[in-house]
Design an enzyme around this catalytic site. Structure first.
Site, PDB file in Angstrom:
ATOM      1  N   THR A 140       0.595   6.021   1.943  1.00 52.28           N
ATOM      2  CA  THR A 140       1.151   7.576   2.180  1.00 52.28           C
ATOM      3  C   THR A 140       1.153   7.743   3.671  1.00 52.28           C
ATOM      4  O   THR A 140       1.696   8.705   4.082  1.00 52.28           O
ATOM      5  CB  THR A 140       0.476   8.411   1.172  1.00 52.28           C
ATOM      6  OG1 THR A 140       0.779   8.234  -0.133  1.00 52.28           O
ATOM      7  CG2 THR A 140       0.954   9.980   1.502  1.00 52.28           C
ATOM      8  N   ARG A 150       6.400  -0.412  -5.508  1.00 46.89           N
ATOM      9  CA  ARG A 150       6.381  -0.775  -4.033  1.00 46.89           C
ATOM     10  C   ARG A 150       6.099  -2.359  -4.001  1.00 46.89           C
ATOM     11  O   ARG A 150       6.622  -2.804  -2.831  1.00 46.89           O
ATOM     12  CB  ARG A 150       5.238  -0.041  -3.346  1.00 46.89           C
ATOM     13  CG  ARG A 150       5.638   1.228  -3.321  1.00 46.89           C
ATOM     14  CD  ARG A 150       4.542   2.427  -2.467  1.00 46.89           C
ATOM     15  NE  ARG A 150       5.013   3.650  -2.208  1.00 46.89           N
ATOM     16  CZ  ARG A 150       5.873   3.930  -1.023  1.00 46.89           C
ATOM     17  NH1 ARG A 150       6.265   3.364  -0.216  1.00 46.89           N
ATOM     18  NH2 ARG A 150       6.204   5.416  -1.202  1.00 46.89           N
ATOM     19  N   LYS A 192      -6.901   1.692  -8.651  1.00 44.16           N
ATOM     20  CA  LYS A 192      -5.807   2.794  -8.770  1.00 44.16           C
ATOM     21  C   LYS A 192      -4.511   2.401  -9.340  1.00 44.16           C
ATOM     22  O   LYS A 192      -4.024   1.346  -8.833  1.00 44.16           O
ATOM     23  CB  LYS A 192      -5.379   3.126  -7.375  1.00 44.16           C
ATOM     24  CG  LYS A 192      -4.395   4.234  -6.928  1.00 44.16           C
ATOM     25  CD  LYS A 192      -4.113   4.350  -5.669  1.00 44.16           C
ATOM     26  CE  LYS A 192      -2.990   5.562  -5.409  1.00 44.16           C
ATOM     27  NZ  LYS A 192      -2.557   5.795  -4.041  1.00 44.16           N
TER      28      LYS A 192
END
Length: 293
Positions: free
Chosen positions: A47, A140, A164
């Site tokens: 991010t 991704r 995660k």
């Protein structure tokens, strides 16, 4: 790893109109997140537009966050990639003393086998004594780190302490929770399903939306951890539209528009990303205005 329970946020890297790093805005974002009640900060995740930052710019981001944080919250550093030797070299040479743990994404683009993923993280685990959070984000990376690979890594390496899990697949998340070692943490990486995974036994979330609405989102996760289900879902239902909006035209373009609407940072992103279009910007702005009434 009690410090990784609750809400962590994957910080953006704010840019000025000339595309240089806006350290003042980054400081404001750190303070806004901390004041809102989040539990830890993730520096230089995807991010953060990490792929567009030079080595020297990454050092600026790290130094700015450390200074702004002033030791208030645990910090997690993103160190990952699809060149295993390069990741290992960074872990062996970087000063990691300010960081509680490392977040390392599964290799992207090259689509390794499960054995390749295992060997990649084996090399990383052997390169550092720092706790490691695996990061599975198949949307991704184009490859999915399967639960059996995660469990194998968690069993074989004591410093692989968490994952995660950002597949958004609740079935896969539940399988992880069912088969993981006792003290291994499953952390959601998907804002929309984070509460459901937390209620199933996950330890919280590393969030994008949480830095834009830290008070509401972190309280929602705490309610989930405390099994206050109805209250937690009330908050989620209020936030589903903005969660959809921030990912509608790509991350972090959406969350950067939230920060522009809040007056904390502008919405500049670096190519190949572009700003959200006017229609989406207006909808995000309207949500932010209504949420502040």
């Amino acid at each position: 790893m009690q410090s990784l329970i609750g809400t962590g946020v994957a910080l953006v890297t704010p840019f000025k109109a000339d595309f240089s790093i806006d350290t003042e805005a980054l400081t404001r974002i750190v303070n806004f997140s901390i004041d809102g009640g989040i539990e830890y900060l993730v520096v230089l995740g995807t991010t953060a537009e990490n792929a567009t930052l030079s080595a020297s710019e990454k050092e600026i981001v790290i130094a700015t966050v450390i200074e702004a944080n002033k030791g208030r919250l645990p910090l997690v550093l993103g160190v990952g990639g699809n060149n295993t030797m390069e990741v290992v070299a960074e872990l062996q040479t970087r000063d990691l003393s300010s960081f509680e743990a490392i977040l390392s994404v599964s290799p992207y683009y090259v689509k390794p086998t499960q054995e390749g993923i295992y060997q990649h993280f084996k090399a990383i685990a052997e390169a550092t004594t720092k706790p490691i959070i695996l990061y599975n984000v198949p949307g991704r990376t184009s490859s999915n780190m399967l639960p059996e690979t995660v469990v194998r890594l968690a069993t074989d390496f004591k410093n692989i302490v968490a994952i995660k899990e950002a597949s958004g697949d609740l079935v896969q998340g539940i399988q992880l929770l069912k088969t993981k070692p006792k003290d291994f943490l499953v952390i959601s990486g998907d804002d929309m399903t984070a509460l459901s995974l937390t209620l199933a036994g996950a330890s919280g979330v590393i969030s994008v939306i949480g830095q834009g609405f830290p008070t509401a989102f972190s309280e929602m996760i705490r309610l989930g951890l405390n099994r206050k289900v109805d209250q937690a879902f009330q908050t989620l239902f209020q936030m589903t539209s903005i969660i959809d909006m921030i990912f509608e035209q790509g991350n972090p373009a959406g969350i950067k528009q939230v920060f522009q609407s809040l007056g904390i940072a502008n919405n500049t992103v670096r190519l190949p990303l572009v700003k959200v279009d006017e229609s989406l910007a207006n909808r995000i702005d309207q949500f932010v205005q209504n949420s502040n009434k």
